[in-house]
Scaffold this motif. Sequence first.
Motif, PDB file in Angstrom:
ATOM      1  N   ARG A 126       0.790  -1.229   0.000  1.00  0.00           N
ATOM      2  CA  ARG A 126       0.000   0.000   0.000  1.00  0.00           C
ATOM      3  C   ARG A 126       0.824   1.283   0.000  1.00  0.00           C
ATOM      4  NH1 ARG A 126      -3.116  -2.284  -2.521  1.00  0.00           N
ATOM      5  NH2 ARG A 126      -4.773  -0.812  -2.271  1.00  0.00           N
ATOM      6  N   HIS A 127       2.099   1.183  -0.392  1.00  0.00           N
ATOM      7  CA  HIS A 127       2.885   2.403  -0.569  1.00  0.00           C
ATOM      8  C   HIS A 127       2.398   3.143  -1.807  1.00  0.00           C
ATOM      9  CE1 HIS A 127       5.886   1.603   2.527  1.00  0.00           C
ATOM     10  NE2 HIS A 127       5.781   0.333   2.175  1.00  0.00           N
ATOM     11  N   LEU A 128       1.751   2.397  -2.705  1.00  0.00           N
ATOM     12  CA  LEU A 128       1.145   2.928  -3.922  1.00  0.00           C
ATOM     13  C   LEU A 128      -0.220   2.285  -4.094  1.00  0.00           C
ATOM     14  CD1 LEU A 128       4.133   2.707  -6.436  1.00  0.00           C
ATOM     15  CD2 LEU A 128       3.117   4.799  -5.499  1.00  0.00           C
ATOM     16  N   VAL A 129      -1.055   2.931  -4.866  1.00  0.00           N
ATOM     17  CA  VAL A 129      -2.348   2.364  -5.232  1.00  0.00           C
ATOM     18  C   VAL A 129      -2.603   2.721  -6.688  1.00  0.00           C
ATOM     19  CG1 VAL A 129      -3.672   4.362  -4.408  1.00  0.00           C
ATOM     20  CG2 VAL A 129      -4.770   2.125  -4.507  1.00  0.00           C
ATOM     21  N   LEU A 171       1.548   8.730   1.595  1.00  0.00           N
ATOM     22  CA  LEU A 171       0.447   8.096   0.872  1.00  0.00           C
ATOM     23  C   LEU A 171      -0.007   6.799   1.543  1.00  0.00           C
ATOM     24  CD1 LEU A 171      -1.362   8.288  -1.656  1.00  0.00           C
ATOM     25  CD2 LEU A 171       0.373   6.963  -2.863  1.00  0.00           C
ATOM     26  N   ARG A 172       0.940   5.971   1.968  1.00  0.00           N
ATOM     27  CA  ARG A 172       0.614   4.641   2.497  1.00  0.00           C
ATOM     28  C   ARG A 172      -0.376   4.702   3.658  1.00  0.00           C
ATOM     29  NH1 ARG A 172       2.773   0.631   6.316  1.00  0.00           N
ATOM     30  NH2 ARG A 172       2.286  -1.416   5.424  1.00  0.00           N
ATOM     31  N   GLY A 173      -0.086   5.479   4.665  1.00  0.00           N
ATOM     32  CA  GLY A 173      -0.970   5.557   5.828  1.00  0.00           C
ATOM     33  C   GLY A 173      -2.349   6.075   5.468  1.00  0.00           C
ATOM     34  N   THR A 174      -2.394   7.012   4.548  1.00  0.00           N
ATOM     35  CA  THR A 174      -3.671   7.574   4.108  1.00  0.00           C
ATOM     36  C   THR A 174      -4.487   6.527   3.360  1.00  0.00           C
ATOM     37  OG1 THR A 174      -2.604   9.737   3.969  1.00  0.00           O
ATOM     38  CG2 THR A 174      -4.744   9.486   2.850  1.00  0.00           C
ATOM     39  N   VAL A 175      -3.831   5.758   2.490  1.00  0.00           N
ATOM     40  CA  VAL A 175      -4.509   4.683   1.756  1.00  0.00           C
ATOM     41  C   VAL A 175      -5.077   3.669   2.757  1.00  0.00           C
ATOM     42  CG1 VAL A 175      -4.144   2.709   0.200  1.00  0.00           C
ATOM     43  CG2 VAL A 175      -3.226   4.963  -0.390  1.00  0.00           C
ATOM     44  N   ILE A 176      -4.303   3.314   3.760  1.00  0.00           N
ATOM     45  CA  ILE A 176      -4.756   2.334   4.751  1.00  0.00           C
ATOM     46  C   ILE A 176      -5.962   2.860   5.517  1.00  0.00           C
ATOM     47  CG2 ILE A 176      -4.100   1.180   6.903  1.00  0.00           C
ATOM     48  CD1 ILE A 176      -1.255   0.900   5.639  1.00  0.00           C
ATOM     49  N   GLU A 222      -2.981  16.893  -3.083  1.00  0.00           N
ATOM     50  CA  GLU A 222      -2.228  18.147  -3.076  1.00  0.00           C
ATOM     51  C   GLU A 222      -1.834  18.515  -1.646  1.00  0.00           C
ATOM     52  OE1 GLU A 222      -5.118  20.584  -5.107  1.00  0.00           O
ATOM     53  OE2 GLU A 222      -3.955  20.503  -6.959  1.00  0.00           O
ATOM     54  N   ALA A 223      -2.750  18.305  -0.696  1.00  0.00           N
ATOM     55  CA  ALA A 223      -2.448  18.590   0.709  1.00  0.00           C
ATOM     56  C   ALA A 223      -1.336  17.666   1.212  1.00  0.00           C
ATOM     57  CB  ALA A 223      -3.706  18.446   1.561  1.00  0.00           C
ATOM     58  N   LEU A 224      -1.379  16.388   0.827  1.00  0.00           N
ATOM     59  CA  LEU A 224      -0.311  15.462   1.226  1.00  0.00           C
ATOM     60  C   LEU A 224       1.035  15.918   0.666  1.00  0.00           C
ATOM     61  CD1 LEU A 224      -1.989  11.950   0.802  1.00  0.00           C
ATOM     62  CD2 LEU A 224      -1.380  13.095   2.956  1.00  0.00           C
ATOM     63  N   ARG A 225       1.021  16.361  -0.570  1.00  0.00           N
ATOM     64  CA  ARG A 225       2.266  16.815  -1.203  1.00  0.00           C
ATOM     65  C   ARG A 225       2.793  18.089  -0.537  1.00  0.00           C
ATOM     66  NH1 ARG A 225       3.463  14.463  -6.273  1.00  0.00           N
ATOM     67  NH2 ARG A 225       4.435  16.404  -6.963  1.00  0.00           N
ATOM     68  N   GLN A 226       1.914  18.823   0.157  1.00  0.00           N
ATOM     69  CA  GLN A 226       2.313  20.037   0.882  1.00  0.00           C
ATOM     70  C   GLN A 226       2.704  19.730   2.334  1.00  0.00           C
ATOM     71  OE1 GLN A 226      -1.002  22.766   0.623  1.00  0.00           O
ATOM     72  NE2 GLN A 226      -0.805  23.000  -1.589  1.00  0.00           N
ATOM     73  N   ARG A 230      -5.494  12.880   6.974  1.00  0.00           N
ATOM     74  CA  ARG A 230      -5.900  11.645   7.647  1.00  0.00           C
ATOM     75  C   ARG A 230      -7.048  11.872   8.614  1.00  0.00           C
ATOM     76  NH1 ARG A 230      -0.088   8.735   8.412  1.00  0.00           N
ATOM     77  NH2 ARG A 230       0.337   8.559   6.180  1.00  0.00           N
ATOM     78  N   ARG A 231      -7.078  13.025   9.245  1.00  0.00           N
ATOM     79  CA  ARG A 231      -8.188  13.348  10.145  1.00  0.00           C
ATOM     80  C   ARG A 231      -9.506  13.371   9.346  1.00  0.00           C
ATOM     81  NH1 ARG A 231      -5.441  16.822  12.752  1.00  0.00           N
ATOM     82  NH2 ARG A 231      -5.903  18.607  11.441  1.00  0.00           N
ATOM     83  N   VAL A 232      -9.478  13.992   8.176  1.00  0.00           N
ATOM     84  CA  VAL A 232     -10.676  14.021   7.321  1.00  0.00           C
ATOM     85  C   VAL A 232     -10.998  12.614   6.832  1.00  0.00           C
ATOM     86  CG1 VAL A 232     -11.614  14.887   5.140  1.00  0.00           C
ATOM     87  CG2 VAL A 232     -10.342  16.431   6.644  1.00  0.00           C
ATOM     88  N   ALA A 233     -10.001  11.854   6.419  1.00  0.00           N
ATOM     89  CA  ALA A 233     -10.225  10.501   5.930  1.00  0.00           C
ATOM     90  C   ALA A 233     -10.875   9.622   7.004  1.00  0.00           C
ATOM     91  CB  ALA A 233      -8.910   9.889   5.453  1.00  0.00           C
ATOM     92  N   GLN A 234     -10.478   9.800   8.257  1.00  0.00           N
ATOM     93  CA  GLN A 234     -11.039   8.999   9.344  1.00  0.00           C
ATOM     94  C   GLN A 234     -12.517   9.283   9.574  1.00  0.00           C
ATOM     95  OE1 GLN A 234      -8.211   9.986  12.406  1.00  0.00           O
ATOM     96  NE2 GLN A 234      -7.051   8.109  12.068  1.00  0.00           N
ATOM     97  N   THR A 235     -12.978  10.465   9.212  1.00  0.00           N
ATOM     98  CA  THR A 235     -14.401  10.796   9.380  1.00  0.00           C
ATOM     99  C   THR A 235     -15.273  10.136   8.331  1.00  0.00           C
ATOM    100  OG1 THR A 235     -14.366  12.789   7.991  1.00  0.00           O
ATOM    101  CG2 THR A 235     -13.771  13.054  10.338  1.00  0.00           C
ATOM    102  N   LEU A 236     -14.674   9.520   7.322  1.00  0.00           N
ATOM    103  CA  LEU A 236     -15.444   8.928   6.225  1.00  0.00           C
ATOM    104  C   LEU A 236     -15.913   7.510   6.517  1.00  0.00           C
ATOM    105  CD1 LEU A 236     -13.184  10.170   3.299  1.00  0.00           C
ATOM    106  CD2 LEU A 236     -15.283  11.212   4.154  1.00  0.00           C
TER     107      LEU A 236
END
Length: 116
Positions: free
Chosen positions: A37-40, A64-69, A98-102, A109-115
Motif C-alpha cells: 500500500r505504498h502505492l495504489v 500516501l501509504r498511511g492515508t490509503v490504509i 495536493e495537501a499530502l504533497r504540501q 488523515r483526520r478528514v479521511a477517518q471521518t469517512l
Amino acid sequence: MTGETTPTVPTEWLALPEVVALTGESLGRVRRLLDERHLVGSRRDGAFKVPSVFFVDGEPLGSLRGTVIVLQDAGFGDDEVIDWLLAADDSIGIAPIEALRQGRKSEVRRVAQTLA
C-alpha cells in the motif's frame, strides 16, 4: 462506498513499466510497493496504472501509504481511494493528494477517518 467523483487534479497515468523506469526499482519491487500500500492504482484503458502525482522525485509519496490504509479501513476500494485523493475536498480546501504533497498529512488523515 458508492457514487463516483470526478478527479479534479490532472495527472498522468503510469503503467507498471513506466513506474519501473521512474523509480529505478524492479517490477517485483514495484508490485511489492503496491501490495504493501505504498502505492495504489487501478485499471485504466485496459492496463493497470498508477497516478503520477503519487510520486515525488521518483519515489512514492511517503505519506500516501498511511492515508490509503485509513481509507481502505473506512471501506474504500482502490478506485474510490484514488478518486477521493484526486478530487477537491471542501473540508481541506484542495484535493487531498495536493495537501499530502504540501506536508499536511495529519489534516488529510483526520478528514479521511471521518469517512468511515
